[in-house]
Design an enzyme around this catalytic site. Structure first.
Site, mmCIF file in Angstrom:
data_model
loop_
_atom_site.group_PDB
_atom_site.id
_atom_site.type_symbol
_atom_site.label_atom_id
_atom_site.label_comp_id
_atom_site.label_asym_id
_atom_site.label_seq_id
_atom_site.Cartn_x
_atom_site.Cartn_y
_atom_site.Cartn_z
ATOM 1 N N ARG A 138 0.142 -10.359 6.684
ATOM 2 C CA ARG A 138 -1.187 -9.735 6.655
ATOM 3 C C ARG A 138 -2.061 -10.232 7.789
ATOM 4 O O ARG A 138 -3.198 -9.789 7.909
ATOM 5 C CB ARG A 138 -1.859 -10.126 5.343
ATOM 6 C CG ARG A 138 -2.010 -9.012 4.348
ATOM 7 C CD ARG A 138 -2.651 -9.630 3.115
ATOM 8 N NE ARG A 138 -3.234 -8.658 2.273
ATOM 9 C CZ ARG A 138 -2.628 -8.148 1.214
ATOM 10 N NH1 ARG A 138 -1.419 -8.495 0.890
ATOM 11 N NH2 ARG A 138 -3.279 -7.285 0.462
ATOM 12 N N ARG A 179 -7.158 -4.152 -12.457
ATOM 13 C CA ARG A 179 -7.335 -5.380 -11.683
ATOM 14 C C ARG A 179 -8.808 -5.619 -11.377
ATOM 15 O O ARG A 179 -9.538 -4.698 -11.099
ATOM 16 C CB ARG A 179 -6.553 -5.278 -10.364
ATOM 17 C CG ARG A 179 -5.159 -5.798 -10.490
ATOM 18 C CD ARG A 179 -4.298 -5.454 -9.318
ATOM 19 N NE ARG A 179 -4.837 -5.777 -8.012
ATOM 20 C CZ ARG A 179 -4.152 -5.666 -6.877
ATOM 21 N NH1 ARG A 179 -2.901 -5.239 -6.921
ATOM 22 N NH2 ARG A 179 -4.690 -5.955 -5.727
ATOM 23 N N LYS A 220 1.874 0.892 -1.203
ATOM 24 C CA LYS A 220 3.011 0.012 -0.889
ATOM 25 C C LYS A 220 3.802 -0.325 -2.161
ATOM 26 O O LYS A 220 5.013 -0.212 -2.198
ATOM 27 C CB LYS A 220 2.520 -1.290 -0.223
ATOM 28 C CG LYS A 220 1.694 -1.080 1.041
ATOM 29 C CD LYS A 220 1.270 -2.392 1.679
ATOM 30 C CE LYS A 220 0.325 -3.227 0.837
ATOM 31 N NZ LYS A 220 -0.982 -2.603 0.548
ATOM 32 N N ARG A 273 -12.147 -5.569 0.787
ATOM 33 C CA ARG A 273 -10.711 -5.657 1.112
ATOM 34 C C ARG A 273 -10.370 -4.738 2.288
ATOM 35 O O ARG A 273 -9.549 -5.093 3.141
ATOM 36 C CB ARG A 273 -9.871 -5.273 -0.117
ATOM 37 C CG ARG A 273 -9.914 -6.359 -1.192
ATOM 38 C CD ARG A 273 -9.450 -5.831 -2.539
ATOM 39 N NE ARG A 273 -8.071 -5.421 -2.570
ATOM 40 C CZ ARG A 273 -7.561 -4.637 -3.509
ATOM 41 N NH1 ARG A 273 -8.313 -4.186 -4.493
ATOM 42 N NH2 ARG A 273 -6.276 -4.315 -3.459
ATOM 43 N N ARG A 295 -6.706 2.992 -10.506
ATOM 44 C CA ARG A 295 -5.393 2.347 -10.688
ATOM 45 C C ARG A 295 -5.334 1.538 -11.990
ATOM 46 O O ARG A 295 -6.293 0.900 -12.392
ATOM 47 C CB ARG A 295 -5.118 1.395 -9.521
ATOM 48 C CG ARG A 295 -3.891 0.528 -9.800
ATOM 49 C CD ARG A 295 -3.351 -0.155 -8.609
ATOM 50 N NE ARG A 295 -4.266 -1.096 -8.002
ATOM 51 C CZ ARG A 295 -3.979 -1.748 -6.882
ATOM 52 N NH1 ARG A 295 -2.832 -1.544 -6.278
ATOM 53 N NH2 ARG A 295 -4.847 -2.586 -6.371
HETATM 54 P P1 AP5 Z 1 -0.378 0.925 -4.996
HETATM 55 O O1 AP5 Z 1 1.030 1.358 -4.808
HETATM 56 O O2 AP5 Z 1 -0.656 -0.028 -6.107
HETATM 57 O O3 AP5 Z 1 -1.006 0.414 -3.621
HETATM 58 P P2 AP5 Z 1 -0.751 -0.901 -2.775
HETATM 59 O O4 AP5 Z 1 -0.653 -0.489 -1.353
HETATM 60 O O5 AP5 Z 1 0.382 -1.698 -3.352
HETATM 61 O O6 AP5 Z 1 -2.165 -1.599 -2.982
HETATM 62 P P3 AP5 Z 1 -2.596 -3.070 -3.447
HETATM 63 O O7 AP5 Z 1 -4.044 -2.967 -3.813
HETATM 64 O O8 AP5 Z 1 -1.689 -3.648 -4.485
HETATM 65 O O9 AP5 Z 1 -2.418 -3.815 -2.157
HETATM 66 P P4 AP5 Z 1 -3.167 -4.987 -1.668
HETATM 67 O O10 AP5 Z 1 -2.367 -5.136 -0.459
HETATM 68 O O11 AP5 Z 1 -4.627 -4.978 -1.481
HETATM 69 O O12 AP5 Z 1 -3.051 -6.023 -2.893
HETATM 70 P P5 AP5 Z 1 -2.081 -7.247 -3.127
HETATM 71 O O13 AP5 Z 1 -1.777 -7.289 -4.561
HETATM 72 O O14 AP5 Z 1 -0.958 -7.255 -2.136
HETATM 73 O O15 AP5 Z 1 -1.262 2.246 -5.192
HETATM 74 C C1 AP5 Z 1 -2.642 2.179 -5.439
HETATM 75 C C2 AP5 Z 1 -3.044 3.277 -6.445
HETATM 76 O O16 AP5 Z 1 -2.850 4.556 -5.837
HETATM 77 C C3 AP5 Z 1 -2.188 3.275 -7.708
HETATM 78 O O17 AP5 Z 1 -2.989 3.651 -8.779
HETATM 79 C C4 AP5 Z 1 -1.103 4.341 -7.430
HETATM 80 O O18 AP5 Z 1 -0.631 4.925 -8.610
HETATM 81 C C5 AP5 Z 1 -1.884 5.334 -6.575
HETATM 82 N N1 AP5 Z 1 -1.040 5.979 -5.561
HETATM 83 C C6 AP5 Z 1 -0.046 5.406 -4.835
HETATM 84 N N2 AP5 Z 1 0.492 6.306 -3.990
HETATM 85 C C7 AP5 Z 1 -0.191 7.475 -4.184
HETATM 86 C C8 AP5 Z 1 -0.115 8.785 -3.596
HETATM 87 N N3 AP5 Z 1 0.792 9.073 -2.630
HETATM 88 N N4 AP5 Z 1 -0.986 9.729 -4.031
HETATM 89 C C9 AP5 Z 1 -1.898 9.448 -4.988
HETATM 90 N N5 AP5 Z 1 -2.014 8.238 -5.597
HETATM 91 C C10 AP5 Z 1 -1.168 7.269 -5.182
HETATM 92 O O19 AP5 Z 1 -3.036 -8.473 -2.720
HETATM 93 C C11 AP5 Z 1 -4.132 -8.840 -3.533
HETATM 94 C C12 AP5 Z 1 -4.839 -10.049 -2.923
HETATM 95 O O20 AP5 Z 1 -3.923 -11.160 -2.823
HETATM 96 C C13 AP5 Z 1 -5.376 -9.863 -1.492
HETATM 97 O O21 AP5 Z 1 -6.628 -9.237 -1.467
HETATM 98 C C14 AP5 Z 1 -5.427 -11.320 -1.024
HETATM 99 O O22 AP5 Z 1 -6.536 -11.998 -1.564
HETATM 100 C C15 AP5 Z 1 -4.176 -11.932 -1.642
HETATM 101 N N6 AP5 Z 1 -2.988 -11.833 -0.759
HETATM 102 C C16 AP5 Z 1 -1.840 -11.153 -1.018
HETATM 103 N N7 AP5 Z 1 -0.974 -11.279 0.007
HETATM 104 C C17 AP5 Z 1 -1.590 -12.050 0.927
HETATM 105 C C18 AP5 Z 1 -1.210 -12.509 2.220
HETATM 106 N N8 AP5 Z 1 -0.026 -12.192 2.749
HETATM 107 N N9 AP5 Z 1 -2.093 -13.283 2.904
HETATM 108 C C19 AP5 Z 1 -3.303 -13.620 2.358
HETATM 109 N N10 AP5 Z 1 -3.716 -13.207 1.149
HETATM 110 C C20 AP5 Z 1 -2.871 -12.424 0.435
#
Ligand code: AP5
Length: 227
Positions: A88, A156, A13, A167, A123
């Protein structure tokens, strides 16, 4: 343009969001990044948020809805926004609806869990901007540093394998129901529902990017045409 990028942790994402916001001149609202910034203030709330994030659990709906509502009121959202990591839960999706937040698209990026494990353990991120890299699949131009600022990249805490597994379980239980929520809304009431697209995210970054952009470009062109 107002859209949601939906997908499991590590689906890509954040990576895809970087391209979309640049192309369409809209703002990225990445709730994970917003929460990580709040951790800089040391208080009871930040301690509770950090505990939930480090354990791979969700932060409370009440807090998340308040944060996103306040963010959407800022003037830079008028030109459009991309929600990355929100909603979410069904309660968060309902809050958007109840508050009349208009949405044009929901784009689900779908990737299998084994691939996610490889991605998240490899990552590296730039903490200041949230830009995301992968040691093998999407490396920075110079090892260990951000392409734009040259600042160091970090790993991270919640990208350790055990936490990634938790997760993924939380995603299955609490976020996957949103797929049905938006798909059914689109079937029930296509005039006011956001358009729903599912993209295979298990392909190279540029291939996924080009598919998303071709959908958004064609829909945008027809909307512009209709005036
Ligand atoms: P990346 O693009 O970073 O993936 P992402 O989908 O953004 O994954 P996140 O881990 O950031 O999402 P998340 O939703 O768990 O975390 P968030 O920070 O929102 O890609 C991942 C890796 O793959 C990278 O290394 C990239 O280079 C590689 N990659 C990407 N595309 C690729 C491809 N096509 N091929 C190969 N490699 C590829 O949330 C963190 C925490 O915050 C949650 O766990 C929760 O505790 C809290 N939180 C956040 N939002 C909420 C909410 N709305 N409600 C409650 N808690 C929340």
């Amino acid at each position: 343009m107002r859209l949601i990028l939906l997908g499991s942790p590590g689906a890509g994402k954040g990576t895809q969001a970087q391209y979309i916001v640049k192309r369409y001149g809209i703002v990225q609202i990445a709730t994970g990044d917003m929460l990580r910034h709040t951790l800089e203030a040391k208080n009871d709330l930040s301690v509770a948020v950090k505990r939930a994030m480090d354990a791979g659990e969700l932060v409370s709906d009440e807090l998340m809805i308040a944060i996103v509502k306040a963010r959407l009121l800022q003037s830079d959202c008028k030109a459009g926004f991309l929600l990355d990591g929100f909603p979410r839960t069904l309660a968060q999706a309902e809050a958007l609806h109840q508050n009349d937040v208009q949405l044009d698209y929901v784009i689900e990026v779908k990737v299998d869990e084994q691939t996610i494990l490889e991605r998240l353990t490899g990552r590296r991120v730039h903490p200041g901007s949230g830009r995301s890299y992968h040691l093998i699949y999407h490396p920075p131009k110079n090892p260990g540093v951000d392409d734009v600022t040259g600042e160091p990249l970090i790993q991270r805490k919640d990208d350790e394998e055990q936490t990634v597994r938790r997760r993924l379980a939380v995603y299955r239980e609490q976020t996957m129901p949103l797929v049905g929520y938006y798909q059914q809304w689109a079937l029930r009431s296509p005039e006011d529902a956001p358009r729903y697209y599912q993209i295979n995210g298990d392909r190279p970054v540029e291939v996924v990017r080009d598919e998303i952009i071709s959908i958004l470009d064609s829909k945008k062109a027809s909307a512009d045409h209709l005036g």
